[in-house]
Scaffold this motif. Structure first.
Motif, PDB file in Angstrom:
ATOM      1  N   TYR A  74       0.829  -1.200   0.000  1.00  0.00           N
ATOM      2  CA  TYR A  74       0.000   0.000   0.000  1.00  0.00           C
ATOM      3  C   TYR A  74       0.862   1.248   0.000  1.00  0.00           C
ATOM      4  O   TYR A  74       2.077   1.204   0.274  1.00  0.00           O
ATOM      5  CB  TYR A  74      -0.929   0.018   1.219  1.00  0.00           C
ATOM      6  CG  TYR A  74      -0.227  -0.100   2.563  1.00  0.00           C
ATOM      7  CD1 TYR A  74       0.087   1.025   3.319  1.00  0.00           C
ATOM      8  CD2 TYR A  74       0.128  -1.347   3.073  1.00  0.00           C
ATOM      9  CE1 TYR A  74       0.732   0.914   4.543  1.00  0.00           C
ATOM     10  CE2 TYR A  74       0.762  -1.465   4.298  1.00  0.00           C
ATOM     11  CZ  TYR A  74       1.063  -0.328   5.032  1.00  0.00           C
ATOM     12  OH  TYR A  74       1.711  -0.441   6.242  1.00  0.00           O
ATOM     13  N   LEU A  75       0.233   2.368  -0.317  1.00  0.00           N
ATOM     14  CA  LEU A  75       0.872   3.670  -0.224  1.00  0.00           C
ATOM     15  C   LEU A  75       0.576   4.255   1.147  1.00  0.00           C
ATOM     16  O   LEU A  75      -0.590   4.386   1.538  1.00  0.00           O
ATOM     17  CB  LEU A  75       0.359   4.601  -1.318  1.00  0.00           C
ATOM     18  CG  LEU A  75       0.874   4.358  -2.732  1.00  0.00           C
ATOM     19  CD1 LEU A  75       0.088   5.192  -3.732  1.00  0.00           C
ATOM     20  CD2 LEU A  75       2.357   4.692  -2.825  1.00  0.00           C
ATOM     21  N   TYR A  76       1.623   4.618   1.855  1.00  0.00           N
ATOM     22  CA  TYR A  76       1.458   5.231   3.176  1.00  0.00           C
ATOM     23  C   TYR A  76       0.974   6.670   3.034  1.00  0.00           C
ATOM     24  O   TYR A  76       1.379   7.401   2.126  1.00  0.00           O
ATOM     25  CB  TYR A  76       2.794   5.227   3.927  1.00  0.00           C
ATOM     26  CG  TYR A  76       2.776   6.062   5.183  1.00  0.00           C
ATOM     27  CD1 TYR A  76       2.342   5.526   6.387  1.00  0.00           C
ATOM     28  CD2 TYR A  76       3.174   7.402   5.158  1.00  0.00           C
ATOM     29  CE1 TYR A  76       2.304   6.290   7.535  1.00  0.00           C
ATOM     30  CE2 TYR A  76       3.143   8.170   6.303  1.00  0.00           C
ATOM     31  CZ  TYR A  76       2.706   7.617   7.491  1.00  0.00           C
ATOM     32  OH  TYR A  76       2.666   8.379   8.629  1.00  0.00           O
ATOM     33  N   SER A  77       0.101   7.087   3.935  1.00  0.00           N
ATOM     34  CA  SER A  77      -0.261   8.500   4.060  1.00  0.00           C
ATOM     35  C   SER A  77      -0.415   8.816   5.533  1.00  0.00           C
ATOM     36  O   SER A  77      -0.891   7.974   6.309  1.00  0.00           O
ATOM     37  CB  SER A  77      -1.552   8.817   3.289  1.00  0.00           C
ATOM     38  OG  SER A  77      -2.621   7.991   3.699  1.00  0.00           O
ATOM     39  N   PRO A  78       0.003  10.012   5.979  1.00  0.00           N
ATOM     40  CA  PRO A  78      -0.083  10.357   7.393  1.00  0.00           C
ATOM     41  C   PRO A  78      -1.512  10.204   7.900  1.00  0.00           C
ATOM     42  O   PRO A  78      -2.445  10.749   7.305  1.00  0.00           O
ATOM     43  CB  PRO A  78       0.382  11.816   7.439  1.00  0.00           C
ATOM     44  CG  PRO A  78       1.248  11.964   6.231  1.00  0.00           C
ATOM     45  CD  PRO A  78       0.620  11.084   5.190  1.00  0.00           C
ATOM     46  N   PRO A  79      -1.715   9.447   8.975  1.00  0.00           N
ATOM     47  CA  PRO A  79      -3.081   9.137   9.405  1.00  0.00           C
ATOM     48  C   PRO A  79      -3.815  10.340   9.975  1.00  0.00           C
ATOM     49  O   PRO A  79      -3.214  11.231  10.576  1.00  0.00           O
ATOM     50  CB  PRO A  79      -2.872   8.056  10.477  1.00  0.00           C
ATOM     51  CG  PRO A  79      -1.490   8.302  10.995  1.00  0.00           C
ATOM     52  CD  PRO A  79      -0.700   8.802   9.822  1.00  0.00           C
ATOM     53  N   GLU A  80      -5.114  10.342   9.754  1.00  0.00           N
ATOM     54  CA  GLU A  80      -6.018  11.313  10.361  1.00  0.00           C
ATOM     55  C   GLU A  80      -7.248  10.571  10.844  1.00  0.00           C
ATOM     56  O   GLU A  80      -7.703   9.636  10.198  1.00  0.00           O
ATOM     57  CB  GLU A  80      -6.433  12.398   9.362  1.00  0.00           C
ATOM     58  CG  GLU A  80      -5.336  13.373   9.002  1.00  0.00           C
ATOM     59  CD  GLU A  80      -5.826  14.479   8.079  1.00  0.00           C
ATOM     60  OE1 GLU A  80      -7.025  14.461   7.717  1.00  0.00           O
ATOM     61  OE2 GLU A  80      -5.023  15.346   7.721  1.00  0.00           O
ATOM     62  N   GLY A  81      -7.778  10.981  11.980  1.00  0.00           N
ATOM     63  CA  GLY A  81      -8.987  10.353  12.503  1.00  0.00           C
ATOM     64  C   GLY A  81      -8.690   9.089  13.270  1.00  0.00           C
ATOM     65  O   GLY A  81      -7.548   8.641  13.391  1.00  0.00           O
ATOM     66  N   LYS A  82      -9.755   8.509  13.806  1.00  0.00           N
ATOM     67  CA  LYS A  82      -9.641   7.321  14.637  1.00  0.00           C
ATOM     68  C   LYS A  82      -9.860   6.054  13.812  1.00  0.00           C
ATOM     69  O   LYS A  82     -10.265   6.105  12.662  1.00  0.00           O
ATOM     70  CB  LYS A  82     -10.674   7.381  15.770  1.00  0.00           C
ATOM     71  CG  LYS A  82     -10.491   8.569  16.715  1.00  0.00           C
ATOM     72  CD  LYS A  82     -11.557   8.561  17.801  1.00  0.00           C
ATOM     73  CE  LYS A  82     -11.370   9.742  18.738  1.00  0.00           C
ATOM     74  NZ  LYS A  82     -12.419   9.768  19.812  1.00  0.00           N
ATOM     75  N   ARG A  83      -9.574   4.928  14.438  1.00  0.00           N
ATOM     76  CA  ARG A  83      -9.863   3.641  13.821  1.00  0.00           C
ATOM     77  C   ARG A  83     -11.352   3.588  13.503  1.00  0.00           C
ATOM     78  O   ARG A  83     -12.191   3.812  14.377  1.00  0.00           O
ATOM     79  CB  ARG A  83      -9.474   2.527  14.789  1.00  0.00           C
ATOM     80  CG  ARG A  83      -9.762   1.105  14.304  1.00  0.00           C
ATOM     81  CD  ARG A  83      -9.446   0.135  15.435  1.00  0.00           C
ATOM     82  NE  ARG A  83      -9.846  -1.226  15.142  1.00  0.00           N
ATOM     83  CZ  ARG A  83      -9.015  -2.196  14.793  1.00  0.00           C
ATOM     84  NH1 ARG A  83      -7.724  -1.943  14.676  1.00  0.00           N
ATOM     85  NH2 ARG A  83      -9.458  -3.421  14.569  1.00  0.00           N
TER      86      ARG A  83
END
Length: 299
Positions: A74-83
């Motif tokens: 997968y392509l990583y992207s800085p996470p935002e929000g909750k699970r």
């Protein structure tokens, strides 16, 4: 060499247009998740382009015999929000040749036997001693749709909670911090499993194979050159192997005897990409290449 370009065929049936794409058995529709459009070499399985909400999200090499993935990319992207809170899903095309592409939530009642025969189902994990371990973790993505797409059992392996909630979770958080702060372009991640050398271990009635180790590697060709000293070996590639069996030997990953009891024996060892590929070659019996030319060259 990359796989041949996918051919999309539009068919008029029952008064509507249907799109028949090579979602299963061909990585062509989702080559963009791989560095230089080059999937890992040296592993055999069924390619699955994981599609959710009418968009390809990531790629999985699936083992039909093991009913679990060899890796997800997968392509990583800085996470935002909750699970996210989202239902678990399955891949229809593993069960029905020619089925429409795209993962589907499990039904509330009995699951079709073709699905049960072709892949892991929710019942496999009920009352087991294993958690559903994401290879592509939801919290390494920014968009809500990308996070929801990771909740498919074709992206999951049986993982001990001591690993999933302990050292492996810490590794995923460390990758978030490193890539989020210093990677300046696309970051490609591949996370997979290492089987037992002999005598496969199984979840349930020999249905879902249990890995002895998990591994992960990332490729970020363009990064901030002003790295702190402790991170100078972390680019352009870095890798890790984590224990999924506290009783395994220590030749691959040593055990920290001072770790807290719930996490003891589930250690993670970070390493170079080359060392990881040597471990995979030894365990799998053939050369494995995770990234094109060791993550060299521009995107």
């Amino acid at each position: 060499m990359s796989p041949p370009t996918a051919v999309l065929v539009l068919v008029l049936a029952a008064g509507r247009w249907l799109v028949c794409a090579a979602d299963v058995g061909d990585f062509s529709p989702c080559l963009g998740v791989f560095h230089r459009a080059w999937p890992p070499k040296g592993l055999a399985g069924t390619p699955v382009c994981q599609r959710y909400d009418n968009q390809y999200r990531f790629a999985t090499l699936y083992s039909r015999r093991r009913r679990s993935p060899w890796f997800s990319a997968y392509l990583y992207s800085p996470p935002e929000g909750k699970r996210p809170t989202t239902p678990w899903k399955f891949e229809p095309q593993l069960a029905y040749p020619g089925a429409g592409g795209g993962m589907v939530p499990f039904p509330p009642g009995p699951v079709d036997q073709n699905v049960v025969a072709s892949q892991a189902v929710e019942h496999d994990y009920i009352n087991s001693t294993f958690s559903r371990g994401h290879l592509n973790p939801s919290l390494q993505h920014r968009s809500h749709q990308d996070r929801c797409a990771t909740f498919t059992l074709t992206n999951v392996v049986p993982q001990k909670e001591g690993s999933n909630d302990g050292p492996w979770a810490a590794l995923e958080q460390a990758v978030n911090r490193t890539l989020g702060a210093y990677c300046l372009g696309p970051a490609h991640v591949v996370t997979g499993v290492v089987p037992y050398r002999s005598d496969d271990r199984w979840l349930g009635d020999r249905r879902v194979a249990v890995p002895e180790y998990l591994w992960s590697a990332y490729c970020c060709p363009r990064y901030d050159g002003s790295l702190p000293v402790e991170l100078r070996g972390a680019f352009p590639t870095h890798a890790a192997v984590g224990r999924n069996d506290p009783n395994s030997g220590e030749e691959i990953v040593p055990v920290d005897p001072t770790a807290k009891t719930p996490f003891r024996g589930f250690d993670v060892r970070t390493m170079t990409l080359g060392t990881l590929e040597e471990i995979l070659e030894d365990r799998l019996g053939g050369a494995v290449s995770v990234f094109y030319e060791q993550c060299s060259g521009p995107e």
